[in-house]
Design an enzyme around this catalytic site. Structure first.
Site, PDB file in Angstrom:
ATOM      1  N   SER A  75      65.812  59.988  85.174  1.00 49.95           N
ATOM      2  CA  SER A  75      66.747  60.338  86.245  1.00 49.95           C
ATOM      3  C   SER A  75      66.691  61.841  86.451  1.00 49.95           C
ATOM      4  O   SER A  75      67.146  62.612  85.598  1.00 49.95           O
ATOM      5  CB  SER A  75      68.171  59.905  85.879  1.00 49.95           C
ATOM      6  N   HIS A 109      62.744  58.236  92.051  1.00 49.81           N
ATOM      7  CA  HIS A 109      63.388  57.145  91.323  1.00 49.81           C
ATOM      8  C   HIS A 109      62.421  55.999  91.049  1.00 49.81           C
ATOM      9  O   HIS A 109      62.477  55.372  89.988  1.00 49.81           O
ATOM     10  CB  HIS A 109      64.585  56.633  92.125  1.00 49.81           C
ATOM     11  N   HIS A 130      72.509  55.081  86.232  1.00 53.24           N
ATOM     12  CA  HIS A 130      73.100  54.855  87.545  1.00 53.24           C
ATOM     13  C   HIS A 130      74.032  56.024  87.837  1.00 53.24           C
ATOM     14  O   HIS A 130      75.209  55.859  88.127  1.00 53.24           O
ATOM     15  CB  HIS A 130      73.831  53.511  87.606  1.00 53.24           C
ATOM     16  N   GLN A 176      72.890  43.431  95.590  1.00 54.33           N
ATOM     17  CA  GLN A 176      72.783  43.054  94.181  1.00 54.33           C
ATOM     18  C   GLN A 176      72.548  41.557  93.980  1.00 54.33           C
ATOM     19  O   GLN A 176      72.605  40.770  94.907  1.00 54.33           O
ATOM     20  CB  GLN A 176      74.075  43.472  93.465  1.00 54.33           C
TER      21      GLN A 176
END
Length: 746
Positions: A540, A49, A95, A319
């Protein structure tokens, strides 16, 4: 610092997804045994990632430069010059894994993360798009129930975060394929606007300059998120829920406004979002880009719970956080801005010239890692590739036509989940906040938004023809670039660049890596021919569950500029009596088509061929026709072919349509079904009778075939396409109600 010996190193490496070879390389870099914290940092930063270790080899060669490109790949987002001193800052990112585990939280933090990538560069976000893909949600079994739950959670998560941030979601795409039964895809895109001379970058340089943490406090949520997103799923993946972050859009809104206020003053050197791998990635990337070192005092990091230590603080993916390299002497001004917005802010370190990341915990050094060796020199793998065996099987079977009448086929396609109206989704998104949206989800494939700063307009579109990519990854990826760009050209735009989100299966499978290589080759070829540089993107991998890989899904977003509102081409039919013309030429091309999917439940054959020179000529024709006001409305021939394109144009504005295609009187049934063929570089356009001769001449100049097919009719005349006859009320019922009906949605 004396590292403590680690007991059961094999188990530690397994838990951190590192190999014995990785461990030996780490020891060589450090010239000693690593401690647990250092292993964790290497694990996160060398994850697929973060490091792109399997894909980086194939990303080289993307066209990334052009006179209008201000910033290409390598920063938080790409930037193109849109005139009068302003730039468009944009990027798409995945995501996927978090959204499959926890759909609402995963999707919402995906939106929050991509917005931070945009405003960390100094841009105010003005538009969101998304590309979401699910499995067989229509099934009346556990799989269908699961994916209806995922759909509801993802859509709510996207809407909640974007709506709270006050950023309109103006377009997107949603599809359903069996290949996503084990792995859904949630790709989020944001575009923002900033002055070209006020773009900020993720760098930490200048010895002694303070490193400042701002935003929300750090918790234990999201631990191991980057590593989790770099691994395949099994049926036991529900246990990964603790690796999914929890977002707070109201905190992000405060962070956005605080950062934009900060950017107005000459106080900082660089700024970076704490995304995947959290403080590890932001600190190492900022120092790595500048060739600097950094000293961090982790006990200074604002924490929202007791019991956190260096391991959690470096790896947490909580976050709404940023890392800032401020100018020495400006610390208090920076702190005052964030305190004004009631956000946490703390000086946690400083830039050094050591070339190392030195981490301290209450005065004791707990880790020391060379920055360049970790951030700039991560392993690059040369994985084996192999052409998939399934391709030979697919090529042996082609669509042979149907015994069903064209009328029945048309109604099936119009009500399919691929085509029918998805207002159940986009009605949950605020698409008009900010009052700049001109064309949004309900009004056409390409969206348009006004840029108040320079009184211009931007068109944008996201798409990927996944069935084409399965049958031929290279050709499918070329078509993806062309489709995204064509949807912008259909609105009258000049396309200036793309962002890509490359979603693929397990890179340890040689067939997946072959798909990846072919797709990237296709993107390179298309972008060079169409002059659309790649300015940002995301990869991804490991979208696989229990050995089943997704179809190759290279999602493309194209962005283009429109100088004047008078040049915007609409998608819905406008006036009875206007003519409908076909620009381009339709062939019998059914491989990977919607008619094949709906009638045979197969994905076989070969996808349509794409002539890139003709595609570019079509774009230039559309742009010039828009400037001269020759085209009133237009739609490309895509899913469901000419018949569905005409019907959607009619239904957008509730008009009638009467068309006789070139295949109307064909003797062969399959040839008559060409009205459902999905040939490339083809557009259905509405033109006033007095402009037909000018458009014909322009088409001849660009060597694009033009054929008059019929005309726009009043709504009471209904939809007439060859032998197909359907009144507007019935067409509306099929088109607007099928989505909720098939998925049992309320």
């Amino acid at each position: 610092m004396t590292p403590q010996p680690i007991e059961n190193i094999s188990e530690v490496l397994k838990r951190h997804k590192l190999s014995l070879e990785d461990y030996e390389q780490i020891k060589k870099i450090l010239a000693r045994e690593p401690n647990l914290l250092e292993i964790a940092i290497f694990s996160a930063m060398w994850s697929e990632h973060c490091s792109y270790k399997s894909s980086k080899k194939y990303l080289k060669g993307f066209p990334t430069q052009a006179p209008w490109v201000i910033q290409g790949p390598g920063e938080n987002a790409g930037v193109i010059d849109i005139g009068q001193g302003y730039g468009a800052v944009f990027k798409i990112e995945s995501h996927n894994h978090p959204s499959f585990i926890e759909p609402h939280a995963g999707a919402s933090t995906g939106v929050g993360g991509i917005m931070r990538d945009i405003f960390t560069m100094g841009a105010r976000p003005i538009a969101n798009l998304n590309s979401i893909r699910f499995g067989e949600a229509h099934r009346k079994d556990a799989i269908g129930s699961k994916h209806r739950h995922l759909l509801a959670g993802v859509v709510a998560g996207i809407g909640d975060y974007g709506n709270c941030m006050g950023v309109p979601t103006i377009g997107g795409e949603c599809s359903f394929e069996a290949c996503y039964n084990g792995n859904i895809l949630v790709n989020a895109f944001t575009l923002g606007i900033a002055p070209c001379d006020e773009i900020f970058y993720g760098r930490a340089e200048g010895v002694g300059n303070p490193v400042i943490y701002v935003g929300s406090k750090t918790g234990a949520d999201g631990l191991g998120g980057a590593v989790m997103s770099s691994d395949s799923f099994t049926q036991d993946s529900k246990s990964l829920r603790p690796t999914v972050q929890i977002g707070d859009p109201f905190s992000e809104k405060l962070l956005l406004e605080a950062c934009l206020e900060l950017f107005k003053k000459d106080l900082i050197v660089g700024i970076q979002d704490m995304g995947a791998a959290g403080l590890s990635s932001s600190s190492f990337e900022m120092a790595g880009r500048a060739g600097s070192g950094m000293v961090l005092h982790l006990d200074k990091v604002p924490m929202r719970e007791a019991g956190l230590g260096p391991y959690e603080l470096m790896l947490s993916e909580s976050q709404e956080r940023m890392l800032i390299c401020a100018k020495k002497g400006c610390e208090q001004e920076v702190i005052a801005i964030f305190e004004k917005w009631e956000l946490d802010v703390a000086i946690i370190g400083a830039v050094s010239d050591s070339g190392k990341m030195e981490l301290f915990w209450y005065g004791e050094k707990c880790a020391e890692i060379p920055v360049a060796e970790l951030s700039e020199n991560a392993p690059i793998l040369d994985r084996p590739i192999k052409r998939p065996a399934y391709l030979d099987v697919c090529r042996q079977t082609h669509y042979q036509g149907s015994t069903k009448a064209e009328q029945e086929i048309f109604e099936i396609l119009l009500g399919s989940l691929d085509v029918c109206d998805k207002s159940w989704i986009y009605s949950q998104y605020d698409n008009s906040v900010g009052t700049n949206t001109i064309i949004s989800s309900a009004q056409g494939d390409g969206s348009v938004i006004r840029v108040k700063e320079n009184d211009s307009f931007l068109a944008m579109s996201v798409c990927c023809p996944v069935r084409y990519c399965y049958l031929d990854p290279k050709e499918g990826a070329k078509i993806a670039v062309a489709l995204a760009g064509r949807n912008c050209a259909l609105r009258g735009a000049r396309v200036f660049g793309i962002s890509d989100c490359l979603n693929f299966g397990n890179p340890e499978n040689p067939e997946v890596m072959w798909q990846f290589k072919e797709a990237t080759d296709g993107i390179k070829e298309a972008c060079k021919a169409l002059n659309t540089p790649v300015v940002s993107g995301n990869v991804s991998l490991y979208n696989q569950t229990d050995g089943q890989d997704i179809y190759p899904t290279p999602t493309i977003v194209a962005v283009g500029t429109i100088k004047s509102a008078e040049h915007i081409i609409k998608a819905g039919l406008q006036k009875s009596g206007n003519l409908l013309v076909l620009l381009g030429e339709i062939q019998s091309e059914f491989g990977g088509s919607l008619i094949q999917k709906m009638l045979t439940h197969q994905c076989t054959g070969t996808p349509p061929t794409l002539n890139l020179q003709r595609e570019l000529a079509l774009w230039r024709l559309l742009e010039q026709a828009a400037i001269e006001g020759l085209i009133v409305a237009a739609k490309d021939i895509n899913k469901g072919g000419l018949a569905i394109a005409a019907a959607k144009m009619a239904l957008i504005t509730e008009m009638g349509v009467a068309i006789k295609s070139p295949f109307y009187q064909a003797s062969q049934k399959l040839e008559r079904e060409n009205i459902f063929s999905q040939s490339q570089s083809c557009v259905l356009a509405e033109v006033t009778p007095d402009h037909l001769s000018k458009l014909t001449a322009l088409a001849q100049t660009h060597q694009i075939p033009l054929c008059v097919l019929g005309e726009v009719r009043p709504p009471q005349d209904g939809i007439s396409i060859d032998t197909i006859q359907l009144d507007i009320s019935k067409a509306k019922e099929i088109y607007f109600q099928s989505f909720a009906t098939q998925l049992d949605l309320v």
